[in-house]
Design an enzyme around this catalytic site. Structure first.
Site, mmCIF file in Angstrom:
data_model
loop_
_atom_site.group_PDB
_atom_site.id
_atom_site.type_symbol
_atom_site.label_atom_id
_atom_site.label_comp_id
_atom_site.label_asym_id
_atom_site.label_seq_id
_atom_site.Cartn_x
_atom_site.Cartn_y
_atom_site.Cartn_z
ATOM 1 C CG PHE A 161 60.815 3.662 12.369
ATOM 2 C CD1 PHE A 161 60.706 1.704 11.847
ATOM 3 C CD2 PHE A 161 61.278 4.371 11.192
ATOM 4 C CE1 PHE A 161 62.278 1.168 11.514
ATOM 5 C CE2 PHE A 161 63.349 3.419 11.267
ATOM 6 C CZ PHE A 161 62.977 2.049 11.353
ATOM 7 C CG ASP A 174 62.140 10.057 15.000
ATOM 8 O OD1 ASP A 174 63.023 11.107 14.312
ATOM 9 O OD2 ASP A 174 62.611 9.373 15.369
ATOM 10 C CE LYS A 208 63.985 8.088 6.378
ATOM 11 N NZ LYS A 208 63.885 7.200 7.944
HETATM 12 C C1 LIG Z 1 64.332 6.797 9.289
HETATM 13 C C2 LIG Z 1 63.972 6.685 10.737
HETATM 14 C C3 LIG Z 1 65.025 6.706 11.697
HETATM 15 C C4 LIG Z 1 65.510 6.168 11.654
HETATM 16 O O1 LIG Z 1 67.221 6.723 10.815
HETATM 17 P P1 LIG Z 1 67.622 5.283 10.637
HETATM 18 O O2 LIG Z 1 68.843 6.428 9.204
HETATM 19 O O3 LIG Z 1 67.574 4.562 9.791
HETATM 20 O O4 LIG Z 1 68.746 4.808 11.746
HETATM 21 C C5 LIG Z 1 64.377 7.737 12.517
HETATM 22 N N1 LIG Z 1 63.191 8.051 13.156
HETATM 23 C C6 LIG Z 1 62.413 8.101 11.909
HETATM 24 C C7 LIG Z 1 61.240 8.888 12.487
HETATM 25 C C8 LIG Z 1 62.477 7.745 10.444
HETATM 26 O O5 LIG Z 1 61.927 8.198 9.515
#
Ligand SMILES: *Cc1c(COP(=O)(O)O)cnc(C)c1O
Length: 392
Positions: free
Chosen positions: A137, A222, A251
């Site tokens: 994700f 990420d 986050k």
């Molecule tokens: C939540 C998340 C995102 C997206 O972040 P947003 O602030 O909602 O755009 C991207 N990568 C990972 C691993 C995430 O957990």
């Protein structure tokens, strides 16, 4: 209480008329939080084991973050990146120091941080093909959705960019076979979050790093969910003893205030020249003081070490539950990022826990995800374990 004349049924009816129906809500509205405890509009108290999706690592309304935001808001909230922004420089200096030399670009969310990383990969390498993982994700924008390896998020939004190849997470051979002369980078979550708290096999990331070096490919991590203490280290790449070329945060970075960051080694980041990338709000005064205060709280209180110790205890106690509850398929995690995979849909556990005063989440249908603030206490976690035990 502002919302006391609404009950949760009213809220449902009202928002149906005025809001996009993008969210499946749980039938409560949280209006106050302190540390790991939150209260809903009817006054009911909960232990928060979800932290607003891994956002509140330093707890709700952390006093130091609140003070920084209040003080800054009364002086200046925003000036634009047309001018030098002192709080932005201060935040970047702190990140430079704790990462051992990475340079920062600031934006407002995780998806934007990953977008910035994808653009930097293209600018630095002159290539566009990126290998990502199945079940990953990376966000909801078109580029980050193209990177995301989950059909359920992608299916209604075709065509998506075909610059991304999805390989099996944790499988070195699959990764090696996907590499071509066109490959610019590998983009991975250190531990897959949304995909169900998937921890890769030992040494996977060391091997990924070696393969990237050998093939002259950038390694992008990420860390939007794993970053800033969640996994027991400040950054999850420290768990694996590797250094990515680029990594992203969001986050938990602002302690509840929206901010994202894309960090890169100096040599890579320096491919960006004035005009190559920008964000109106990115790194504004308010977001940067919130993030600097958040990072200082994590460092002063050693919250990453706390997450490691509490996480080990939590995992051990959840593993014990497996003996009595055949419905548990697997318990896994790292630090305070923990998943209980069930043999069936886990939403009943979330509902029952909420009724008993614990907020949990269920991801990938059957994985109950536990992401408490890192300031949670051992006794609060014991309570949570007892409640999960009762429910199962
Ligand atoms: C939540 C998340 C995102 C997206 O972040 P947003 O602030 O909602 O755009 C991207 N990568 C990972 C691993 C995430 O957990």
């Amino acid at each position: 209480m502002i919302l006391s004349f609404f009950n949760s049924m009213d809220l449902k009816d009202i928002e149906e008329k005025v809001l996009a129906s993008t969210y499946k809500r749980q039938p409560i509205s949280l209006i106050k939080g302190k540390g790991a405890i939150v209260w809903d509009s009817e006054g009911k108290e909960y232990i928060d084991c979800f932290s607003g999706i891994a956002v509140l690592n330093v707890g709700h309304s952390n006093p130091k973050v609140v003070k920084a935001v209040k003080d800054q808001a009364s002086k200046m909230m925003h000036s634009s990146n047309i001018y030098y922004i002192i709080p932005q420089i201060n935040l970047a200096r702190l990140l430079h120091s704790v990462t051992g030399g990475y340079k920062s670009f600031f934006c407002n969310s995780g998806a934007e941080a990953n977008e910035a990383a994808i653009k930097l990969v293209r600018k630095y390498t002159g290539k566009s093909k990126i290998i990502t993982a199945k079940n990953s994700f990376h966000g909801r924008t078109i580029a980050t959705l193209s990177a995301t390896g989950q059909e359920r998020y992608r299916k209604d939004f075709q065509p998506l960019g075909d610059e991304f190849t999805h390989v099996k997470f944790g499988d070195i051979q699959d990764l090696e076979q996907a590499i071509t002369n066109e490959t610019a980078a590998v983009l991975l979550e250190p531990i897959q979050g949304e995909g169900g708290v998937i921890v890769p096999p030992p040494n996977y990331f060391q091997k990924v790093r070696e393969i990237c070096n050998k093939n002259n490919i950038l390694l992008v991590l990420d860390e939007v969910q794993t970053g800033l203490g969640r996994t027991g280290e400040l950054f999850a790449w420290q768990l694996y003893n590797i250094k990515p070329d680029i990594f992203t945060l969001a986050k938990s970075l602002g302690g509840g205030f929206p901010i994202g960051a894309m960090l890169a080694k100096k040599s890579v980041m320096d491919a960006f020249k004035p005009g190559d990338h920008a964000s109106t709000f990115g790194g504004n005064h308010l977001a940067c003081v919130a993030a600097k205060a958040t990072l200082e709280v994590i460092l002063e209180k050693n919250l990453h070490k706390k997450a490691r110790i509490l996480g080990e205890d939590l995992l051990k106690n959840l593993l014990k539950l497996m003996n009595n509850h055949k419905v548990i398929k697997e318990v896994r995690g790292q630090g305070l990022m923990v998943g209980i995979e069930l043999k069936k849909d886990g939403s009943y556990v979330v509902d029952a826990a909420r009724e008993r005063g614990v907020l949990l989440n269920c991801t990938s249908e059957n994985v109950v995800r536990i992401l408490p603030p890192l300031i949670v206490t051992k006794s609060q976690l014991r309570k949570v374990i007892n409640i999960i035990d009762q429910i199962l």
